[in-house]
Design an enzyme around this catalytic site. Structure first.
Site, mmCIF file in Angstrom:
data_model
loop_
_atom_site.group_PDB
_atom_site.id
_atom_site.type_symbol
_atom_site.label_atom_id
_atom_site.label_comp_id
_atom_site.label_asym_id
_atom_site.label_seq_id
_atom_site.Cartn_x
_atom_site.Cartn_y
_atom_site.Cartn_z
ATOM 1 N N THR A 20 -14.486 6.861 5.914
ATOM 2 C CA THR A 20 -13.471 5.852 6.251
ATOM 3 C C THR A 20 -13.478 5.546 7.745
ATOM 4 O O THR A 20 -12.977 4.501 8.150
ATOM 5 C CB THR A 20 -12.069 6.368 5.879
ATOM 6 O OG1 THR A 20 -11.928 7.679 6.446
ATOM 7 C CG2 THR A 20 -11.869 6.448 4.372
ATOM 8 N N ASP A 21 -14.022 6.461 8.562
ATOM 9 C CA ASP A 21 -13.873 6.284 10.030
ATOM 10 C C ASP A 21 -14.568 5.021 10.522
ATOM 11 O O ASP A 21 -13.960 4.203 11.230
ATOM 12 C CB ASP A 21 -14.306 7.543 10.818
ATOM 13 C CG ASP A 21 -15.745 8.004 10.632
ATOM 14 O OD1 ASP A 21 -16.438 7.494 9.718
ATOM 15 O OD2 ASP A 21 -16.187 8.885 11.409
ATOM 16 N N ALA A 103 -24.274 22.481 8.440
ATOM 17 C CA ALA A 103 -23.534 22.732 7.192
ATOM 18 C C ALA A 103 -22.458 21.678 6.955
ATOM 19 O O ALA A 103 -21.733 21.736 5.972
ATOM 20 C CB ALA A 103 -22.904 24.121 7.243
ATOM 21 N N GLY A 104 -22.335 20.722 7.852
ATOM 22 C CA GLY A 104 -21.298 19.699 7.689
ATOM 23 C C GLY A 104 -19.996 20.068 8.373
ATOM 24 O O GLY A 104 -18.944 19.511 8.075
ATOM 25 N N LEU A 105 -20.050 21.033 9.316
ATOM 26 C CA LEU A 105 -18.840 21.406 10.063
ATOM 27 C C LEU A 105 -18.925 20.920 11.510
ATOM 28 O O LEU A 105 -18.261 21.456 12.400
ATOM 29 C CB LEU A 105 -18.624 22.921 10.016
ATOM 30 C CG LEU A 105 -18.397 23.500 8.622
ATOM 31 C CD1 LEU A 105 -18.142 25.005 8.697
ATOM 32 C CD2 LEU A 105 -17.217 22.815 7.927
ATOM 33 N N SER A 107 -21.374 20.929 13.810
ATOM 34 C CA SER A 107 -21.981 21.760 14.856
ATOM 35 C C SER A 107 -22.575 20.884 15.959
ATOM 36 O O SER A 107 -22.534 21.264 17.138
ATOM 37 C CB SER A 107 -23.055 22.672 14.260
ATOM 38 O OG SER A 107 -23.990 21.921 13.513
ATOM 39 N N ASP A 148 -15.922 13.174 13.926
ATOM 40 C CA ASP A 148 -16.276 14.552 14.289
ATOM 41 C C ASP A 148 -15.949 14.822 15.756
ATOM 42 O O ASP A 148 -15.318 15.822 16.108
ATOM 43 C CB ASP A 148 -17.766 14.800 14.041
ATOM 44 C CG ASP A 148 -18.167 14.465 12.616
ATOM 45 O OD1 ASP A 148 -17.268 14.211 11.792
ATOM 46 O OD2 ASP A 148 -19.372 14.440 12.328
ATOM 47 N N TYR A 197 -27.035 7.597 4.899
ATOM 48 C CA TYR A 197 -25.777 7.379 5.638
ATOM 49 C C TYR A 197 -25.755 5.952 6.194
ATOM 50 O O TYR A 197 -24.762 5.236 6.075
ATOM 51 C CB TYR A 197 -25.655 8.408 6.767
ATOM 52 C CG TYR A 197 -24.336 8.348 7.518
ATOM 53 C CD1 TYR A 197 -23.279 9.187 7.172
ATOM 54 C CD2 TYR A 197 -24.136 7.452 8.572
ATOM 55 C CE1 TYR A 197 -22.067 9.140 7.862
ATOM 56 C CE2 TYR A 197 -22.938 7.393 9.259
ATOM 57 C CZ TYR A 197 -21.907 8.239 8.901
ATOM 58 O OH TYR A 197 -20.705 8.183 9.579
#
Ligand code: GLA
Length: 340
Positions: A20-21, A103-105, A107, A148, A197
């Site tokens: 959504t961003d 991992a999708g956090l 990094s 992010d 993406y």
């Protein structure tokens, strides 16, 4: 002139509102208590950083025309920061991280922000986030949104951030006591499939060109769009509504809505946005079957990576027991520098 510096930037996990961003929509991420630290000495004319996770150090000049071609490849994120920051002196130091890589956090966002701060960036958190986003895009070629970096820059202890990407305003929403936020790895490395993406983003942008800003649109407005674009738009439209409902549920402490909203979000990301994988779906199913789990959904870009789950406190004492890798995370403060 040299000086010692220590800078830290957290990773993030998104509770609600993915993809959504870049559509000017809403999201509800938290900055977490896992992150990346850069310790170094400012000075000289090169940026030389080692990383405990990488064999080869990055060794860069202060002027870098093409950050995307730097070797070793992990140094591209540093190169992106250097190219954006155009510093007048270098940095020699070491990077350590408590975040799992890829991992999708976020990094990479944590790395960009910690390096920018260590190199002397001194502007406000939103400007830091924008610099990090530009660095990421230059380094990776992925046309990522701002979530992010904005979360890593602006995190608030104990709170999720209700971000409105149409004007980048942030409303802190307290995560109620008695709820654990847990991240579980699906076992599949996230290939932030650059092309997938970018394709999703292009589809969303073409929907906006046809029917206007999706935050003001209804699913009925999307009916005129061609099939794949209609489903992408429908995801963004319904996800924006879910972010508001989820934020309201957290703010009022009404945990009964958490499960249904997270389930709807996961299905929408799976079926309409098509960014889930069999491993992510399986991880969500396993988690939602456990006692004390309020809800679970994939988090971040998808295409592998992690699931976020909210549970009653203590319901999952060992998060790594579910798939082999998992973390209890706490909503935490954003990126910061300490001159050592
Ligand atoms: C990645 C991007 C973000 C956002 C998410 C999906 O993490 O970097 O900007 O688009 O995917 O919500």
């Amino acid at each position: 002139m040299t000086d010692r510096v220590v800078a830290f930037a957290p990773g993030r996990v998104n509770l609600m509102g993915d993809h959504t961003d870049y559509a000017g929509g809403l999201a509800l991420p938290i900055a977490i208590d896992l992150g990346t630290t850069v310790r170094g000495i400012r000075g000289g004319e090169r940026v030389v950083l080692t990383s405990t996770d990488r064999e080869r150090a990055a060794d860069l000049p202060l002027s870098i025309p093409d950050p995307g071609s730097v070797e070793p490849a992990w140094g591209r994120y540093l190169a992106g920061v250097v190219a954006e920051l155009q510093p007048d002196r270098g940095l020699v130091g070491a990077i350590t991280t408590t975040l799992p890589i890829g991992a999708g956090l976020s990094s990479s966002a944590a790395l960009e922000l910690a390096v920018a701060l260590a190199m002397g960036f001194a502007g406000p958190p939103r400007a830091l986030a924008h610099l990090g986003q530009r660095a990421e895009q230059r380094a990776s070629g992925v046309p990522c949104g701002l979530m992010d970096q904005l979360t890593s820059a602006c995190g608030i202890e104990g709170h999720a951030l209700l971000i409105d990407f149409s004007d980048e305003t942030i409303l802190p929403v307290r995560v109620p006591d008695g709820i654990d936020v847990i991240v579980v790895h699906s076992g599949e490395e996230r290939a932030l499939a650059t092309s997938a993406y970018a394709r999703r983003r292009a589809e969303v942008e073409s929907a906006i060109e046809e029917i206007g800003p999706l935050r003001d649109a209804t699913t009925a407005d999307a009916r005129s769009l061609p099939d794949a674009v209609r489903r992408r738009a429908r995801h963004v439209i319904t996800e924006n509504v879910r972010v508001r409902s989820f934020a309201a549920a957290l703010a009022s402490g009404d945990t009964s809505l958490i499960g249904p909203l997270m389930a709807e979000s996961h299905l929408s990301l799976r079926d309409d946005f098509e960014v889930s994988t069999a491993a992510l779906d399986e991880t969500v199913s396993r988690l939602t079957a456990l006692p004390g789990v309020l809800g679970a959904r994939l988090t971040g870009a998808g295409f592998g990576g992690c699931v976020v789950t909210l549970t009653e406190q203590g319901a999952i004492a060992d998060p790594s027991g579910v798939t082999g890798r998992g973390w209890i995370v706490r909503p935490s403060t954003g990126a910061r520098t300490t001159l050592a």
